[in-house]
Write a protein that holds these residues in place. Structure first.
Motif, PDB file in Angstrom:
ATOM      1  N   LEU A 120       0.846  -1.191   0.000  1.00  0.00           N
ATOM      2  CA  LEU A 120       0.000   0.000   0.000  1.00  0.00           C
ATOM      3  C   LEU A 120       0.884   1.244   0.000  1.00  0.00           C
ATOM      4  O   LEU A 120       1.701   1.435   0.902  1.00  0.00           O
ATOM      5  CB  LEU A 120      -0.918   0.001   1.226  1.00  0.00           C
ATOM      6  N   TYR A 121       0.685   2.103  -0.987  1.00  0.00           N
ATOM      7  CA  TYR A 121       1.515   3.295  -1.134  1.00  0.00           C
ATOM      8  C   TYR A 121       0.799   4.577  -0.704  1.00  0.00           C
ATOM      9  O   TYR A 121       1.206   5.668  -1.084  1.00  0.00           O
ATOM     10  CB  TYR A 121       1.989   3.426  -2.581  1.00  0.00           C
ATOM     11  N   GLY A 122      -0.240   4.431   0.087  1.00  0.00           N
ATOM     12  CA  GLY A 122      -0.944   5.603   0.580  1.00  0.00           C
ATOM     13  C   GLY A 122      -2.327   5.236   1.079  1.00  0.00           C
ATOM     14  O   GLY A 122      -2.700   4.060   1.112  1.00  0.00           O
ATOM     15  N   PHE A 123      -3.070   6.240   1.482  1.00  0.00           N
ATOM     16  CA  PHE A 123      -4.444   6.013   1.916  1.00  0.00           C
ATOM     17  C   PHE A 123      -5.298   7.228   1.589  1.00  0.00           C
ATOM     18  O   PHE A 123      -4.799   8.347   1.452  1.00  0.00           O
ATOM     19  CB  PHE A 123      -4.516   5.708   3.421  1.00  0.00           C
ATOM     20  N   THR A 124      -6.587   7.003   1.448  1.00  0.00           N
ATOM     21  CA  THR A 124      -7.562   8.066   1.246  1.00  0.00           C
ATOM     22  C   THR A 124      -8.743   7.792   2.167  1.00  0.00           C
ATOM     23  O   THR A 124      -9.273   6.684   2.170  1.00  0.00           O
ATOM     24  CB  THR A 124      -8.073   8.116  -0.212  1.00  0.00           C
ATOM     25  N   VAL A 125      -9.111   8.792   2.943  1.00  0.00           N
ATOM     26  CA  VAL A 125     -10.285   8.677   3.814  1.00  0.00           C
ATOM     27  C   VAL A 125     -11.430   9.388   3.111  1.00  0.00           C
ATOM     28  O   VAL A 125     -11.340  10.572   2.786  1.00  0.00           O
ATOM     29  CB  VAL A 125     -10.030   9.308   5.197  1.00  0.00           C
ATOM     30  N   VAL A 126     -12.491   8.641   2.854  1.00  0.00           N
ATOM     31  CA  VAL A 126     -13.592   9.135   2.040  1.00  0.00           C
ATOM     32  C   VAL A 126     -14.894   9.177   2.826  1.00  0.00           C
ATOM     33  O   VAL A 126     -15.229   8.224   3.540  1.00  0.00           O
ATOM     34  CB  VAL A 126     -13.793   8.222   0.802  1.00  0.00           C
TER      35      VAL A 126
END
Length: 246
Positions: free
Chosen positions: A140-146
């Motif tokens: 995993l190269y990042g995250f997004t909180v939606v």
């Protein structure tokens, strides 16, 4: 502008973005690997197109071989784009909305990019999550909180793809979830698939069986957590600061 000219412009802009990120990265091998995974291209397919041994690509990505120069990076980027084009250009098309986005979506609560990847097991540990579906392990190269309600109700499938940022190999964390079905349906109808999905506000046994089934079909790791949202974002951001000594 004709359709072919528009396609060429997108491809050129995307090539510049990819080559620039790889060349300027402190770890160009990791950046190269991230983009290869984004396009879902195997090392053997990439090496075959470039007429080199698969070990050459592996050595570049692992850092065993000297960092590739700009000419080699350009060749690799062109190869990734051409292979995708030969497969129908779905990934290139999916990135078009991101390239020409004029503003950040109101559905995004937080987003972050990692230089070094995180494993799903580490993600689960950091955010105190239950693993609902193991799926296929991807870095995993990042995250997004939606905000799931805004994303589902207000965004088209084309706009939904903008939530991925520059790497599909990321954790998509959906807040304000009641069953988990709607986010998984939205993911199923898009060309891009995240490296992992997190349902925020539920425990593992509260995730709807249909959401789990969709995750199983797409082989996406599915997690659930009730950790405080701000604490979770802060903990995930700190990972990039301390992972080297872990």
């Amino acid at each position: 502008m004709s359709e072919d000219e528009s396609h060429d412009m997108v491809r050129q802009r995307l090539a510049e973005k990819m080559a620039g990120e790889i060349t300027l990265s402190e770890k160009p091998g990791e950046a190269l690997k991230k983009w290869r995974l984004n396009f879902e291209i195997a090392q053997t397919d990439l090496s075959g197109y470039l007429s080199v041994s698969p070990s050459v690509i592996s050595d570049y990505e692992s850092g065993r071989r000297k960092s590739p120069g700009t000419l080699i990076v350009s060749r690799i980027v062109d190869a990734l784009l051409e292979i995708d084009a030969q497969r129908g250009g779905q990934k290139i098309h999916a990135y078009e909305g991101i390239l020409f986005a004029d503003k950040k979506s109101k559905a995004i609560y937080a987003t972050y990019e990692y230089t070094f990847p995180m494993q799903v097991a580490k993600l689960a540990n950091i955010i105190e999550a239950d693993i609902v579906n193991k799926g296929i392990e991807k870095p995993l190269y990042g995250f997004t909180v939606v905000d799931s309600k805004k994303a589902i109700l207000e965004l088209s499938s084309h706009e939904f793809q903008k939530l991925y940022g520059w790497s599909t190999e990321r954790a998509m964390i959906f807040t304000k979830v009641t069953t988990g079905k709607s986010p998984m349906v939205a993911i199923r109808v898009t060309n891009l698939k995240p490296g992992a999905v997190v349902m925020h506000g539920l425990r593992g046994n509260e995730v709807h069986l249909m959401a789990k089934k969709m995750a199983e079909i797409d082989r996406i790791p599915l997690l659930a957590t009730t950790m405080d949202i701000d604490e979770m974002v802060e903990a995930l951001k700190k990972y990039s600061e301390y992972h080297v000594i872990e």
